[in-house]
Design an enzyme around this catalytic site. Structure first.
Site, PDB file in Angstrom:
ATOM      1  N   GLY A  65       0.802  -1.214   0.000  1.00 46.12           N
ATOM      2  CA  GLY A  65       0.000   0.000   0.000  1.00 46.12           C
ATOM      3  C   GLY A  65       0.830   1.256   0.000  1.00 46.12           C
ATOM      4  O   GLY A  65       0.594   2.169   0.786  1.00 46.12           O
ATOM      5  N   SER A  66       1.794   1.331  -0.903  1.00 45.35           N
ATOM      6  CA  SER A  66       2.779   2.418  -0.842  1.00 45.35           C
ATOM      7  C   SER A  66       2.726   3.366  -2.039  1.00 45.35           C
ATOM      8  O   SER A  66       3.713   4.014  -2.363  1.00 45.35           O
ATOM      9  CB  SER A  66       4.189   1.831  -0.698  1.00 45.35           C
ATOM     10  OG  SER A  66       4.398   0.760  -1.590  1.00 45.35           O
ATOM     11  N   SER A  67       1.582   3.465  -2.683  1.00 43.82           N
ATOM     12  CA  SER A  67       1.455   4.400  -3.804  1.00 43.82           C
ATOM     13  C   SER A  67       0.986   5.773  -3.354  1.00 43.82           C
ATOM     14  O   SER A  67       0.924   6.706  -4.148  1.00 43.82           O
ATOM     15  CB  SER A  67       0.471   3.839  -4.843  1.00 43.82           C
ATOM     16  OG  SER A  67      -0.835   3.732  -4.296  1.00 43.82           O
ATOM     17  N   ARG A  68       0.666   5.916  -2.049  1.00 45.92           N
ATOM     18  CA  ARG A  68       0.173   7.186  -1.529  1.00 45.92           C
ATOM     19  C   ARG A  68       0.289   7.189  -0.006  1.00 45.92           C
ATOM     20  O   ARG A  68       0.614   6.173   0.609  1.00 45.92           O
ATOM     21  CB  ARG A  68      -1.294   7.406  -1.927  1.00 45.92           C
ATOM     22  CG  ARG A  68      -2.183   6.275  -1.478  1.00 45.92           C
ATOM     23  CD  ARG A  68      -3.620   6.429  -1.929  1.00 45.92           C
ATOM     24  NE  ARG A  68      -4.295   7.510  -1.228  1.00 45.92           N
ATOM     25  CZ  ARG A  68      -5.603   7.747  -1.310  1.00 45.92           C
ATOM     26  NH1 ARG A  68      -6.365   6.983  -2.074  1.00 45.92           N
ATOM     27  NH2 ARG A  68      -6.150   8.731  -0.626  1.00 45.92           N
ATOM     28  N   ASN A 112       1.549  -2.180   5.329  1.00 46.11           N
ATOM     29  CA  ASN A 112       0.896  -0.878   5.496  1.00 46.11           C
ATOM     30  C   ASN A 112      -0.475  -0.801   4.827  1.00 46.11           C
ATOM     31  O   ASN A 112      -1.303   0.028   5.209  1.00 46.11           O
ATOM     32  CB  ASN A 112       1.816   0.217   4.917  1.00 46.11           C
ATOM     33  CG  ASN A 112       1.130   1.553   4.840  1.00 46.11           C
ATOM     34  OD1 ASN A 112       0.951   2.243   5.839  1.00 46.11           O
ATOM     35  ND2 ASN A 112       0.717   1.931   3.636  1.00 46.11           N
ATOM     36  N   TYR A 164     -13.013  -1.863  10.876  1.00 43.76           N
ATOM     37  CA  TYR A 164     -11.633  -1.360  10.839  1.00 43.76           C
ATOM     38  C   TYR A 164     -10.922  -1.631  12.163  1.00 43.76           C
ATOM     39  O   TYR A 164      -9.766  -2.101  12.179  1.00 43.76           O
ATOM     40  CB  TYR A 164     -11.652   0.138  10.548  1.00 43.76           C
ATOM     41  CG  TYR A 164     -10.293   0.745  10.334  1.00 43.76           C
ATOM     42  CD1 TYR A 164      -9.575   0.519   9.169  1.00 43.76           C
ATOM     43  CD2 TYR A 164      -9.727   1.574  11.303  1.00 43.76           C
ATOM     44  CE1 TYR A 164      -8.328   1.094   8.970  1.00 43.76           C
ATOM     45  CE2 TYR A 164      -8.490   2.162  11.111  1.00 43.76           C
ATOM     46  CZ  TYR A 164      -7.792   1.923   9.947  1.00 43.76           C
ATOM     47  OH  TYR A 164      -6.551   2.494   9.755  1.00 43.76           O
ATOM     48  N   ALA A 165     -11.608  -1.365  13.273  1.00 44.95           N
ATOM     49  CA  ALA A 165     -11.007  -1.607  14.589  1.00 44.95           C
ATOM     50  C   ALA A 165     -10.695  -3.082  14.788  1.00 44.95           C
ATOM     51  O   ALA A 165      -9.647  -3.441  15.328  1.00 44.95           O
ATOM     52  CB  ALA A 165     -11.943  -1.106  15.689  1.00 44.95           C
ATOM     53  N   ILE A 198      -2.957  11.131  11.214  1.00 42.09           N
ATOM     54  CA  ILE A 198      -1.754  11.574  10.521  1.00 42.09           C
ATOM     55  C   ILE A 198      -2.165  12.416   9.319  1.00 42.09           C
ATOM     56  O   ILE A 198      -3.108  12.077   8.595  1.00 42.09           O
ATOM     57  CB  ILE A 198      -0.911  10.372  10.051  1.00 42.09           C
ATOM     58  CG1 ILE A 198      -0.575   9.459  11.245  1.00 42.09           C
ATOM     59  CG2 ILE A 198       0.365  10.846   9.362  1.00 42.09           C
ATOM     60  CD1 ILE A 198       0.205  10.107  12.361  1.00 42.09           C
TER      61      ILE A 198
END
Length: 240
Positions: free
Chosen positions: A9-12, A85, A150-151, A183
């Site tokens: 998941g590292s394109s953004r 990620n 999600y949790a 974040i």
């Protein structure tokens, strides 16, 4: 020492920020996304010493994750750092949540972490070294209304992290989790001022975190070889 780092998941967002940080430090970085990485993203790595790699595939698919990891191993020979990620949200009140909403989030956030780690860990076991960093979340620790799926996925990541730390530690493989709070990314930029104000009112430091403040923890966990099975919360004191 140059490390080979696979980041899902590292394109953004946070994943891309971590990738750029590691590339700047001289490491070999392999980006992951379901679709080919946009050229404008690849250009952000043009000035770094090593050419950025791509590992395209859906990590929520068991066989797809296996193929992805095999291609990385064949190309680079080893995997020193795995950063799980990739994550999605599909928020909504629990009584209105569909099975699809629940399954999609669990499959990407939790099963995707399992899938990649399942196929990277034998490589690290053979190397007798490795670093696995799983991205959890503050809501995986505290829970959050409207984010039961999600949790649950992020709490599952914590349980997986602690179990793997015990299983893999004898081969000098560390497994830790980072639990970010809010974040500053393109996702938070899209929030209304009213929503931002409400969120900030719950944070003792009265600001959103920066991606660099996650990347610095990644650095710490890569270099410190006597920390494993831990969850490091980076949330500005959100739930103290």
């Amino acid at each position: 020492m140059t490390l080979t780092c696979l980041i899902s998941g590292s394109s953004r967002g946070i994943g891309l920020g971590i990738a750029k940080h590691l590339a700047e430090a001289g490491h070999q970085v392999i980006l992951n996304s379901r679709k080919p990485i946009a050229e404008k993203v690849l250009q952000e790595f043009a000035d770094y010493e090593l050419e950025v790699g791509q590992a395209i595939g859906d990590i929520s698919n068991f066989d797809g994750a296996k193929k992805l990891v095999e291609e990385v191993r064949e190309t680079y020979g080893r995997i020193d750092v795995l950063i799980n990620n990739a994550g999605i949200t599909s928020d909504g009140l629990f009584l209105r949540m569909t099975e699809e909403d629940f399954d999609n989030v669990i499959n990407t956030n939790l099963k995707g972490t399992f899938n990649l780690t399942r196929f990277v860990s034998p490589i690290m076991l053979k190397q007798k070294s490795g670093t696995i960093i799983n991205m959890s979340s503050v809501v995986g620790v505290t829970g959050n209304p409207g984010q039961a799926n999600y949790a649950a996925s992020k709490a599952g990541v914590i349980g997986l992290t602690k179990s793997l730390a015990k299983e893999l530690g004898s081969r000098s493989i560390t497994v830790n989790a980072i639990a970010p709070g809010y974040i500053e990314t393109d996702m938070t930029d899209a929030l209304s001022d009213k929503v931002k104000k409400t969120m900030l009112s719950h944070i003792p430091l009265k600001r959103f975190g920066q991606v660099e403040e996650i990347s610095s923890v990644v650095d710490f966990l890569i270099t410190n070889r006597y920390i494993t099975g831990q969850v490091i919360e980076v949330n500005g004191g959100l739930h103290i």
